[in-house]
Design a protein around this motif. Structure first.
Motif, PDB file in Angstrom:
ATOM      1  N   LYS A 120      -4.025   3.307  50.714  1.00 42.30           N
ATOM      2  CA  LYS A 120      -3.433   4.604  51.040  1.00 42.30           C
ATOM      3  C   LYS A 120      -2.248   4.945  50.146  1.00 42.30           C
ATOM      4  O   LYS A 120      -1.625   5.977  50.320  1.00 42.30           O
ATOM      5  N   LYS A 130      -0.843   8.293  51.753  1.00 48.43           N
ATOM      6  CA  LYS A 130      -1.703   9.068  52.645  1.00 48.43           C
ATOM      7  C   LYS A 130      -1.577   8.491  54.051  1.00 48.43           C
ATOM      8  O   LYS A 130      -2.049   7.386  54.326  1.00 48.43           O
ATOM      9  N   ASN A 142      -2.734   9.911  57.009  1.00 48.90           N
ATOM     10  CA  ASN A 142      -4.071  10.026  57.578  1.00 48.90           C
ATOM     11  C   ASN A 142      -4.812  11.103  56.784  1.00 48.90           C
ATOM     12  O   ASN A 142      -4.379  11.478  55.704  1.00 48.90           O
ATOM     13  N   SER A 143      -5.903  11.623  57.318  1.00 46.92           N
ATOM     14  CA  SER A 143      -6.709  12.570  56.545  1.00 46.92           C
ATOM     15  C   SER A 143      -6.013  13.916  56.335  1.00 46.92           C
ATOM     16  O   SER A 143      -6.424  14.693  55.476  1.00 46.92           O
ATOM     17  N   LYS A 144      -4.938  14.214  57.091  1.00 46.81           N
ATOM     18  CA  LYS A 144      -4.294  15.519  56.976  1.00 46.81           C
ATOM     19  C   LYS A 144      -2.833  15.456  56.517  1.00 46.81           C
ATOM     20  O   LYS A 144      -2.306  16.441  56.014  1.00 46.81           O
TER      21      LYS A 144
END
Length: 177
Positions: free
Chosen positions: A21, A62, A64-66
């Motif tokens: 990430k 990152k 999470n995905s958002k």
């Protein structure tokens, strides 16, 4: 009547690290600069050489995905330009005739930023907030002397520091018709 020769030799080492990430981008440039200035009217010659190391790093995480975090830091050196070294009067605009007192300025700037971003592609919603800080150290202060329409700008060899802090935010929404 002013000759300016600027030569540069640049060498840079760049590294990219990508983990699960986390992404890290590191740049470590070194530059060697030679400046030669010849003012033909008074017969002045100046020659200066400089060795600069100007590292920078960018980090992306990152969450999470958002959501993702990003951070950056850089260190830079700046030298004056030929416009501030010419001692004669120059028409700079229709109401400004200016002359400088022939002093090369140097500045060092370092700063960083931290950002939090939200991205949702389905509704096309993008949100970002960032904090930044810059610290600049200069070796000259500028003063001006006015004589009618003539303006003389003096570079005084006095070190000074400026700092800038800022908070920025943005929200954008896309619509599909």
């Amino acid at each position: 009547n002013l000759d300016w020769l600027k030569s540069e030799l640049n060498l840079s080492l760049n590294a990219n690290y990508n983990f699960d990430k986390l992404s890290v981008y590191l740049s470590m440039p070194v530059s060697y600069k030679i400046l030669k200035l010849t003012n033909k009217i008074p017969g002045d010659k100046q020659s200066n050489d400089y060795l600069f190391f100007e590292p920078s790093v960018n980090i992306y995480y990152k969450i999470n995905s958002k959501f993702y975090l990003s951070s950056a830091y850089s260190f830079n050196n700046q030298l004056g330009n030929i416009q501030t070294l010419y001692p004669g009067y120059i028409l700079q605009s229709y109401r400004n005739i200016n002359a400088y007192n022939n002093k090369l300025s140097k500045a060092q700037t370092n700063g960083g930023s931290l950002s939090l971003s939200y991205t949702d592609l389905v509704p096309a919603l993008f949100i970002r907030i960032s904090l930044s800080y810059n610290h600049t150290k200069r070796d000259v202060l500028y003063g001006q002397d006015f004589n009618g329409i003539l303006n003389t700008t003096y570079a005084i060899g006095k070190g000074n520091i400026s700092e800038n802090r800022s908070i920025n935010g943005s929200i954008s929404k896309g619509y599909d018709f």
